[in-house]
Design an enzyme around this catalytic site. Structure first.
Site, PDB file in Angstrom:
ATOM      1  CD  GLU A 167       0.785   5.612   8.648  1.00  0.00           C
ATOM      2  OE1 GLU A 167       0.635   5.807   9.875  1.00  0.00           O
ATOM      3  OE2 GLU A 167       0.467   6.441   7.782  1.00  0.00           O
TER       4      GLU A 167
ATOM      5  CE  LYS B 154       3.668   7.884  10.414  1.00  0.00           C
ATOM      6  NZ  LYS B 154       3.202   9.263  10.185  1.00  0.00           N
TER       7      LYS B 154
END
Length: 301
Positions: free
Chosen positions: A176, A213
């Protein structure tokens, strides 16, 4: 669910991921949003008990087991906790929800326009415990504030190094590298990040896959090639400060991306609600996020 079942469920992406991983620093804000003020608890133990009760209420709600939530990201304390006498990961398995754990320990100060992850010296022990508890994967967050290629390349390098450590324990990492959606250089950040992610994915050895992400992009379709990359199991989107309606509208423009929302999922839930009110509000949020994850708009690139 075994690993093959969980992999297939994530790859199909017929639903979204609930991010229930608020950690120490963000827990008071999450509780306040839920209608619990700071004077309701006097220490960390009481605070974490309240947030665990909130998460248990969500996980056991009828809509959460409807099949529209394909996975959930947990905080370490939640992974180690129980719901109605069962380990939380087991409860998720029983509901058909794939469990992930947040592994990062927060952010370092900004350097070169980015905030790297703090060191994780005990990561191997955490990963071994997570695997034993039946977790499928992990999530690790860093932040990009400015379009500095050196900084973004360093973020991606760190993300993939930690990701390889995760893979060595038989778990699937969600990488992420969040782009700050309030950055004046947001579109340029997206472009540099996309380029650096492609380089890192192309350089991966073996045949393992990772998940990404990413912030909802400034331009719809920015991540189409990442969605299609053979080393990517799934690309998921964080809400990044958007409210649920706006986050869903942006997500629906991006083919192949599913949600991994936290605040946008929880924004209408309150401690003071009756169970019926709570379940109805959660069901409404789940339905809206599910639709944006699975039915893409005509504007999608």
């Amino acid at each position: 669910m075994n690993t093959a079942d969980m992999t297939a469920k994530i790859a199909a992406g017929h639903g979204f991921i609930a991010a229930l991983d608020q950690s120490g620093g963000s827990t008071p804000k999450a509780l306040k949003g839920y209608g619990i003020e700071a004077d309701a608890y006097s220490n960390d133990t009481e605070m974490y008990a309240l947030i665990q009760a909130m998460r248990a209420r969500i996980i056991t709600a009828p809509a959460f087991g409807s099949g529209k939530v394909v996975a959930a990201i947990l905080f370490e304390r939640t992974m180690d906790s129980e719901i109605d006498g069962k380990p939380t990961p087991t409860v998720l398995h029983d509901r058909g929800v794939v469990p992930f754990i947040k592994i990062d320990k927060g952010l370092q100060d900004e350097v070169n326009g980015v905030q790297m992850m703090k060191p994780m010296p005990e990561l191997d022990a955490l990963l071994a415990r997570a695997a034993k508890l039946g977790m499928f994967g992990t999530k690790e967050r860093s932040v990009i504030n400015f379009a500095n290629r050196e900084g973004i390349a360093a973020i991606v390098k760190q993300q993939f190094e930690v990701g390889q450590q995760v893979l060595s324990h038989g778990l699937v990492p969600i990488l992420e590298p969040e782009t700050n959606i309030k950055s004046a250089e947001r579109a340029q950040c997206d472009e540099i990040l996309t380029d650096e992610l492609h380089k890192a994915l192309d350089a991966m050895s073996g045949d393992a896959k990772v998940m990404l992400k990413l912030s909802l992009p400034a331009h719809a379709g920015q991540y189409d090639a990442l969605v299609a990359h053979p080393r990517v199991l799934k690309v998921v989107a964080l809400s990044g400060g958007y409210n649920r309606h706006d986050a869903c509208a942006e997500l629906a423009k991006n083919k192949g991306m599913i949600a991994s929302f936290s605040r946008a999922l929880l924004e209408d839930l309150r401690f003071q609600m009756t169970d019926a009110e709570f379940d109805a509000a959660l069901a409404e949020a789940i339905d809206e996020i599910y639709a944006a994850s699975t039915v893409k708009s005509a504007d999608a690139a």
